[in-house]
Design an enzyme around this catalytic site. Structure first.
Site, PDB file in Angstrom:
ATOM      1  N   GLY A  39       0.789  -1.287  -0.193  1.00 26.95           N
ATOM      2  CA  GLY A  39      -0.092   0.003   0.010  1.00 26.95           C
ATOM      3  C   GLY A  39       0.756   1.167  -0.038  1.00 26.95           C
ATOM      4  N   GLY A  41       0.559   4.230   1.061  1.00 24.21           N
ATOM      5  CA  GLY A  41       0.539   4.976   2.340  1.00 24.21           C
ATOM      6  C   GLY A  41       1.384   3.997   3.377  1.00 24.21           C
ATOM      7  N   ALA A  42       1.381   2.990   3.617  1.00 26.00           N
ATOM      8  CA  ALA A  42       2.274   1.960   4.565  1.00 26.00           C
ATOM      9  C   ALA A  42       3.466   1.912   4.104  1.00 26.00           C
ATOM     10  CB  ALA A  42       1.459   0.889   4.625  1.00 26.00           C
ATOM     11  N   ASN A 180       5.648  10.827 -10.926  1.00 23.65           N
ATOM     12  CA  ASN A 180       6.731  10.502 -12.004  1.00 23.65           C
ATOM     13  C   ASN A 180       6.648  11.136 -13.257  1.00 23.65           C
ATOM     14  OD1 ASN A 180       4.709   9.026 -13.407  1.00 23.65           O
ATOM     15  ND2 ASN A 180       5.033   7.336 -12.233  1.00 23.65           N
ATOM     16  N   THR A 202       9.928  12.667 -10.743  1.00 24.40           N
ATOM     17  CA  THR A 202      10.758  11.587 -10.483  1.00 24.40           C
ATOM     18  C   THR A 202      11.093  10.642 -11.823  1.00 24.40           C
ATOM     19  OG1 THR A 202       9.061  10.128  -9.828  1.00 24.40           O
ATOM     20  CG2 THR A 202      10.305  11.247  -7.954  1.00 24.40           C
ATOM     21  N   GLY A 204      13.178   7.984 -12.387  1.00 31.11           N
ATOM     22  CA  GLY A 204      13.796   6.568 -12.350  1.00 31.11           C
ATOM     23  C   GLY A 204      15.297   6.910 -12.447  1.00 31.11           C
ATOM     24  N   ASP A 234       7.731   5.051  -3.698  1.00 30.18           N
ATOM     25  CA  ASP A 234       7.356   5.210  -2.001  1.00 30.18           C
ATOM     26  C   ASP A 234       8.423   5.617  -1.237  1.00 30.18           C
ATOM     27  OD1 ASP A 234       4.598   4.830  -3.018  1.00 30.18           O
ATOM     28  OD2 ASP A 234       4.836   2.594  -2.708  1.00 30.18           O
ATOM     29  N   SER A 264      16.909   0.893  -2.888  1.00 27.70           N
ATOM     30  CA  SER A 264      15.426   0.102  -2.726  1.00 27.70           C
ATOM     31  C   SER A 264      15.387  -0.769  -3.893  1.00 27.70           C
ATOM     32  CB  SER A 264      14.398   1.022  -2.553  1.00 27.70           C
ATOM     33  OG  SER A 264      13.863   1.657  -3.698  1.00 27.70           O
ATOM     34  N   LYS A 267      16.673  -4.923  -4.289  1.00 23.49           N
ATOM     35  CA  LYS A 267      16.327  -5.972  -3.445  1.00 23.49           C
ATOM     36  C   LYS A 267      14.968  -6.266  -3.864  1.00 23.49           C
ATOM     37  CE  LYS A 267      19.117  -5.101   0.771  1.00 23.49           C
ATOM     38  NZ  LYS A 267      18.963  -4.621   2.148  1.00 23.49           N
TER      39      LYS A 267
END
Length: 282
Positions: A39, A41-42, A180, A202, A204, A234, A264, A267
């Site tokens: 999500g 937000g999370a 983006n 953004t 990439g 995110d 990020s 992985k």
């Protein structure tokens, strides 16, 4: 460092790796199936927390096993979940198809669309140092949060994903808009008015374009071997929020966020791939 309040979606992600995308009516085999918290937000809350931010998550989960797992995950990152509410809906679900380092995502909102009319948003936002928003919850909630933040002079970061036909009057109230490059093309051209300080586009591997009232400045990315780009945006937003609450300039905050986003992608998994502050320093 000030408090980062994230108001947004809480999902569980089901992902699989594909060599090719299926055609209509076709069944193909996937591999490396994973179930993990997600999500937007999370994700942004976890990204900020892993980088040392003081984070409160505000959102909805379902009264089911996925909801319990999502809540436990937020707790594990020391995120304040006082205002994560359980509703009688299924927890939001995202289905992620990974192909050659790229991803395609299908979202079923579930509980993320079940926001009660009466919520203590004013009390929550009034005590924030920065407000972080996305577009995976009802727009009426986001619009109300922005109005409250403006009332208390709380800076607002808004990630306009998934992109929509946002009212120009709403966009001009955002302090930092983070589309983006695809989303940027779908937004009104003249949004750098009123309270908007910067639009961070953004791109990439091509970095970020910072559009502000002085013009356009480019902040380069960091070259890495991309394994999974899920959650990179995110990560950028969460990292940018941390950098701004720690007193960095916009330019330096974008550079910091670029570092976090690049790491990020090395992985698999949106939240699992998000770096800790020590990894960026290394």
């Amino acid at each position: 460092m000030g408090k980062i309040v994230v108001i947004g979606s809480i999902n569980m992600d089901i992902s699989t790796e594909l060599n090719d995308l299926p055609q209509i009516g076709e069944t193909i085999k996937g591999s490396n199936v994973g179930i993990s918290p997600g999500g937007k937000g999370a994700n942004q809350a976890v990204a900020a927390a892993k980088l040392g931010g003081d984070v409160m998550m505000v959102g909805m989960i379902g009264d089911d096993a996925f909801g319990a797992d999502a809540l436990a995950n937020l707790n594990s990152h020391c995120i304040d979940v006082t205002n994560v509410w359980t509703v009688s809906e299924t927890t939001g679900l995202a289905m992620i198809l990974r192909e050659n380092g790229d991803n395609r995502i299908i979202v079923a909102p579930g509980a993320n669309n079940a926001w009660p009319d009466e919520l203590p948003l004013e009390t929550i936002i009034a005590n924030a140092s920065i407000l972080l928003l996305q577009n995976e919850i009802p727009f009426t909630v986001t619009e109300k949060a922005v109005a409250i933040a403006r009332l208390y002079d709380v800076p607002i970061i808004f990630d306009p994903a998934p992109v929509d036909q946002f009212p120009l009057s709403f966009l001009r109230k955002i302090t930092y808009l983070t589309p983006n490059e695809t989303e940027f093309k779908q937004l009104p051209e003249d949004i750098l008015q009123d309270e908007t300080k910067a639009v961070l586009v953004t791109q990439g591997k091509n970095g970020v374009e910072v559009h502000d009232k002085t013009g356009i400045n480019h902040v380069p990315s960091f070259p890495v071997d991309v394994v999974d780009s899920t959650g990179a945006g995110d990560t950028f937003n969460g990292a940018f929020a941390v950098a701004m609450t720690s007193g960095k300039t916009v330019q330096d905050a974008v550079a910091f966020a670029n570092q976090a986003a690049a790491l990020s992608t090395t992985k698999i998994g949106a939240q699992k791939g998000m770096p800790k502050l020590s990894e960026i320093e290394d």
